[in-house]
Design a protein around this motif. Structure first.
Motif, PDB file in Angstrom:
ATOM      1  N   TYR A 148       0.244   5.182  14.514  1.00 12.23           N
ATOM      2  CA  TYR A 148       0.941   3.861  15.369  1.00 12.23           C
ATOM      3  C   TYR A 148       2.167   3.416  14.766  1.00 12.23           C
ATOM      4  CZ  TYR A 148      -0.889   1.060  11.559  1.00 12.23           C
ATOM      5  OH  TYR A 148      -1.319   0.740  10.424  1.00 12.23           O
TER       6      TYR A 148
ATOM      7  N   ASP B 175       1.492  -3.721  17.404  1.00 13.02           N
ATOM      8  CA  ASP B 175       1.071  -2.512  17.357  1.00 13.02           C
ATOM      9  C   ASP B 175       1.158  -1.679  18.424  1.00 13.02           C
ATOM     10  OD1 ASP B 175       0.768  -2.730  14.439  1.00 13.02           O
ATOM     11  OD2 ASP B 175      -1.120  -2.256  14.486  1.00 13.02           O
TER      12      ASP B 175
ATOM     13  N   ASN C 201       4.298   1.752   8.674  1.00  8.55           N
ATOM     14  CA  ASN C 201       3.696   1.208   7.447  1.00  8.55           C
ATOM     15  C   ASN C 201       3.270   2.324   6.320  1.00  8.55           C
ATOM     16  OD1 ASN C 201       3.907  -1.485   7.871  1.00  8.55           O
ATOM     17  ND2 ASN C 201       2.162  -1.512   9.560  1.00  8.55           N
ATOM     18  N   TRP C 202       3.159   3.644   6.713  1.00 16.66           N
ATOM     19  CA  TRP C 202       2.667   4.457   5.705  1.00 16.66           C
ATOM     20  C   TRP C 202       3.571   5.627   5.492  1.00 16.66           C
ATOM     21  CZ3 TRP C 202      -1.409   3.000   3.486  1.00 16.66           C
ATOM     22  CH2 TRP C 202      -2.345   1.768   3.990  1.00 16.66           C
TER      23      TRP C 202
ATOM     24  N   HIS D 282       0.764  -1.398  -0.054  1.00 16.42           N
ATOM     25  CA  HIS D 282      -0.144  -0.001   0.025  1.00 16.42           C
ATOM     26  C   HIS D 282       0.947   1.260  -0.004  1.00 16.42           C
ATOM     27  CE1 HIS D 282      -3.223  -2.654   1.192  1.00 16.42           C
ATOM     28  NE2 HIS D 282      -2.473  -2.793   2.202  1.00 16.42           N
ATOM     29  N   ALA D 283       2.077   1.011   0.347  1.00 19.19           N
ATOM     30  CA  ALA D 283       2.876   2.369   0.761  1.00 19.19           C
ATOM     31  C   ALA D 283       4.290   1.970   1.148  1.00 19.19           C
ATOM     32  CB  ALA D 283       2.212   3.115   2.063  1.00 19.19           C
ATOM     33  N   TYR D 284       5.060   3.152   1.221  1.00 14.39           N
ATOM     34  CA  TYR D 284       6.526   2.589   1.410  1.00 14.39           C
ATOM     35  C   TYR D 284       6.473   2.095   2.843  1.00 14.39           C
ATOM     36  CZ  TYR D 284       8.121   5.255  -2.535  1.00 14.39           C
ATOM     37  OH  TYR D 284       8.407   5.520  -3.964  1.00 14.39           O
TER      38      TYR D 284
ATOM     39  N   ASP E  11      -1.649  -8.514   4.544  1.00 20.35           N
ATOM     40  CA  ASP E  11      -2.215  -7.120   4.685  1.00 20.35           C
ATOM     41  C   ASP E  11      -1.434  -6.008   4.311  1.00 20.35           C
ATOM     42  OD1 ASP E  11      -5.122  -7.456   5.509  1.00 20.35           O
ATOM     43  OD2 ASP E  11      -4.328  -8.602   7.228  1.00 20.35           O
ATOM     44  N   TYR E  12      -0.058  -6.333   4.458  1.00 20.50           N
ATOM     45  CA  TYR E  12       0.740  -5.336   4.317  1.00 20.50           C
ATOM     46  C   TYR E  12       2.025  -5.555   3.090  1.00 20.50           C
ATOM     47  CZ  TYR E  12      -1.177  -2.964   7.985  1.00 20.50           C
ATOM     48  OH  TYR E  12      -2.241  -2.254   8.927  1.00 20.50           O
TER      49      TYR E  12
ATOM     50  N   LYS F  25       0.261   6.998  10.422  1.00 20.02           N
ATOM     51  CA  LYS F  25      -1.075   7.034  10.925  1.00 20.02           C
ATOM     52  C   LYS F  25      -1.504   6.800  12.381  1.00 20.02           C
ATOM     53  CE  LYS F  25      -2.977   5.314   6.460  1.00 20.02           C
ATOM     54  NZ  LYS F  25      -4.208   4.492   5.924  1.00 20.02           N
TER      55      LYS F  25
ATOM     56  N   ARG G 158       5.573   8.626   3.658  1.00 22.74           N
ATOM     57  CA  ARG G 158       5.643   9.234   2.210  1.00 22.74           C
ATOM     58  C   ARG G 158       7.206   9.005   2.164  1.00 22.74           C
ATOM     59  NH1 ARG G 158       2.296  11.897   4.960  1.00 22.74           N
ATOM     60  NH2 ARG G 158       0.287  12.099   4.806  1.00 22.74           N
ATOM     61  N   LEU G 159       7.514   8.886   0.767  1.00 24.36           N
ATOM     62  CA  LEU G 159       9.248   8.864   0.586  1.00 24.36           C
ATOM     63  C   LEU G 159       9.641  10.380   0.609  1.00 24.36           C
ATOM     64  CD1 LEU G 159      11.579   7.536  -0.692  1.00 24.36           C
ATOM     65  CD2 LEU G 159      10.876   8.098  -2.822  1.00 24.36           C
TER      66      LEU G 159
ATOM     67  N   VAL H 224      -3.563  -6.261  16.898  1.00 22.20           N
ATOM     68  CA  VAL H 224      -2.800  -6.627  15.710  1.00 22.20           C
ATOM     69  C   VAL H 224      -1.253  -6.872  16.695  1.00 22.20           C
ATOM     70  CG1 VAL H 224      -1.316  -5.679  13.781  1.00 22.20           C
ATOM     71  CG2 VAL H 224      -3.761  -5.208  14.207  1.00 22.20           C
TER      72      VAL H 224
END
Lengths: 100, 552
Positions: free
Chosen positions: B82, B350, B94-95, B50-52, B419-420, B80, B97-98, B347
């Motif tokens: 966490y 987390d 998990n999210w 989904h993302a970097y 999921d990731y 996000k 931005r580069l 999770v």
């Protein structure tokens, strides 16, 4: 029936090719009904990758589910719809509001 | 804990500047993805589904409150809200931005953290027993050695392009909490008959698609030879490890194909040639590093605490949590506390930004400014006084961190899975959540007792399923998720690789299958105190197979 999926270079988010750009919403993706159309769409996507707009574009198979497009493979469904569980799931909608 | 010196600060700062330039050139198009990918991986930046994803090194799992607060800040500002603690004692976002990663790295550098060597074919973050320095059963603190290995392996020019990644773990106790036999090199700190410190050395362990237990190459390596011996192992591996096939490139395959005798001879010869050189550890330098890990100024306290005993009697939930999440400390009147990151249905691993901030406060108030990350995806407070235990517990309760399930059936390790993860074939986290919910009842969990369930979403085994008492491996079968069960794995000092019990189970069936295994164990165990692993080792797979598949 195919659409083109990739990750946005700058923020990494999953994006889909439209006729003239990229969208976060798979329902707005350009649909290729034939093999030739899918190849042409992928070619345009690869040009966008070469122009450093997106990373790793590929064509994926989708089906219609009512008004929505749904990838056939689970992996791509999860990519299109976000994690199926946990902290990310509830926050995914918020991220999808972000322009690619 | 260790504090950066000017060299550490300089190289981390230089690396941030270098990567900022590289990201800038990637975004402007000067670098293409093929050129950029190895550079981003060397700085811990992956591109996931989904993302970097940014993987931050937590050397030997030790954190101070300032660092934890910075992680909370990054979670809030750039992710996000966490972070996710991993089976390598690291933290992943998990999210990110580069375009933000250089700023994140600059903030991490402010608190003496980085992402260097958290990916790529190099020596990865060195892990250690999460009870290091405080465990009642410890011979010596493994962290000074882990720190020395960190300094030696960081940007070591000879070992930045190994055939494959390389993982080192150090434990300081005969009870192995660091899974050293599943590492490329495992060091167990021990004393010889003369009382001198040194190491038992294991090489060639690993998980992945070809799981192998490490083989003992030295029963006793003198302390001063730690780096010379490590370098000899790495040099022989770097020379002979396969580069033609990534699935056969780890040192475990080299050891297996060459044979321990031959590889041992080469390593010993390399070591002999260099052991009196620059890598011999000077005694004063060893002590200088060890001083960073000096114990805090504990108050003298009685071994028992009336306050604690009274609280345990009056609050059954606290008592249950205490029985599971508190371990023996070497200093009287103190204990080691596990903060479970496995709430029922949550999770695994987390932690939210709010929880991270709370943990930083808690560490300051109750644990001499120290937090550890365990490879079981939990956090540890290493220095808690018995008298403070109830107040700590109440604070944990207020922050959703007081799940009393350490080591129980719901304390599940799970990789991020489909999921990731771009490599995964099946989801792991939802399986962990459903098993956790199935066994939510605290009385039932405690009656089942010690049981390690570990779940991986693909053969790369980041969820350590090979070392699970019950291991679960997600596979893709004709586009459907399927789950294979292994039994009898263990990552401790009596390490073993789990054996596949039979045909796999669908997503709908897997939780029932796990419950069947647990019920079978409870029925077959010799006594209520015989743990799952012992019952399995005593009886073998037979009764479990029969319970799952019926008699043939």
């Amino acid at each position: 029936m195919n659409v083109i999926i990739a990750n946005d270079l700058a923020n990494g988010l999953v994006v889909f090719r439209t006729r003239d750009g990229w969208t976060l919403d798979i329902d707005h993706a350009e649909i290729s009904e034939s093999k030739e159309a899918a190849e042409a769409a992928l070619q345009r996507a690869l040009e966008d990758a070469a122009a450093n707009v997106v990373v790793d574009p590929s064509a994926i198979e989708v089906r219609r589910d009512g008004a929505h497009l749904v990838p056939v493979k689970l992996r791509e469904r999860i990519r299109a719809q976000g994690p199926t569980t946990g902290n990310s799931k509830k926050d995914h909608a918020a991220t999808c509001g972000e322009a690619a | 804990m260790y504090r950066y010196d000017e060299f550490d600060h300089a190289f981390v700062k230089e690396r941030v500047a270098q990567f900022r330039d590289q990201v800038g050139r990637r975004l402007s198009g000067e670098l293409d993805e093929e050129q950029f990918k190895p550079l981003r991986l060397q700085n811990g930046v992956y591109l996931q589904l989904h993302a970097y994803m940014l993987r931050i090194a937590v050397p030997y799992g030790t954190l101070n409150p300032r660092q934890v607060r910075m992680l909370a800040h990054i979670a809030r500002e750039y992710d996000k809200g966490y972070g996710h603690f991993t089976t390598r004692q690291n933290l992943q976002f998990n999210w990110p931005r580069l375009k933000d990663v250089p700023d994140i790295l600059a903030k991490l550098a402010e608190v003496e953290m980085h992402c260097i060597q958290t990916s790529g074919n190099c020596i990865r973050n060195v892990t250690a027993d999460h009870f290091a320095g405080v465990a009642a059963d410890e011979v010596a603190d493994p962290r000074p050695y882990a720190e020395i290995l960190r300094q030696w392996s960081s940007l070591h020019p000879e070992f930045l392009f190994l055939p494959r990644k390389f993982k080192i773990a150090v434990t300081g106790a005969p009870v192995d909490r660091a899974a050293i036999q599943f590492h490329d090199i495992g060091y167990e700190v021990k004393r010889n008959e003369a009382g001198e410190l040194g190491f038992a050395v294991y090489i060639g362990g690993g998980m992945g698609r070809t799981p192998m237990l490490g083989k003992k190459i030295r029963d006793f390596l003198p302390e001063e030879d730690l780096l010379a011996y490590s370098e000899a192992i790495l040099r022989v591996y770097n020379m002979h490890g396969r580069r033609d096939n990534k699935y056969k490139a780890r040192i475990k395959i080299l050891v297996h194909e060459t044979g321990m005798e031959n590889i041992g001879k080469e390593i010993e010869a390399e070591f002999e040639a260099n052991k009196n050189g620059v890598l011999r550890l000077p005694e004063d330098e060893l002590r200088r590093i060890a001083a960073y890990f000096a114990p805090p100024a504990y108050e003298t306290r009685p071994a028992m605490s009336e306050t604690l005993d009274a609280a345990r009697k009056s609050d059954p939930a606290f008592d249950l949590w205490f029985r599971r999440n508190v371990n023996a400390h070497r200093v009287p009147g103190h204990a080691i506390v596990t903060i479970s990151l496995k709430p029922i249905g949550g999770v695994p691993g987390d932690a939210t930004a709010e929880q991270l901030d709370a943990i930083a406060d808690i560490a300051e108030r109750f644990s001499f400014d120290e937090v550890r990350v365990s490879h079981e995806q939990n956090l540890v407070l290493p220095h808690v006084a018995f008298d403070d235990m109830k107040a700590l517990y109440d604070t944990l309760v207020a922050n959703g961190l007081a799940t009393g399930n350490a080591g129980l059936v719901t304390d599940i390790i799970a990789c991020p899975g489909l999921d990731y993860c771009a490599l995964a074939n099946a989801r792991s986290i939802p399986i962990a959540q459903r098993i956790s919910e199935r066994f939510a009842d605290a009385t039932r969990q405690e009656a089942v007792g010690d049981l390690k369930i570990k779940i991986s979403g693909c053969i790369n085994a980041c969820g350590h399923h090979h070392a699970g008492h019950i291991g679960i491996l997600g596979v893709d079968r004709k586009g459907e998720e399927f789950y294979q069960i292994t039994l009898g794995g263990s990552g401790d000092e009596k390490a073993s690789i789990g054996e596949i019990v039979g045909k796999g189970f669908s997503t709908d069936e897997i939780v029932d299958a796990v419950e069947t295994l647990v019920d079978t164990y409870v029925e077959k165990r010799a006594t209520a105190s015989e743990p799952f692993l012992e019952t399995y080792r005593r009886l073998g797979p037979g009764p479990f197979k029969e319970a799952l598949y019926g008699s043939a």
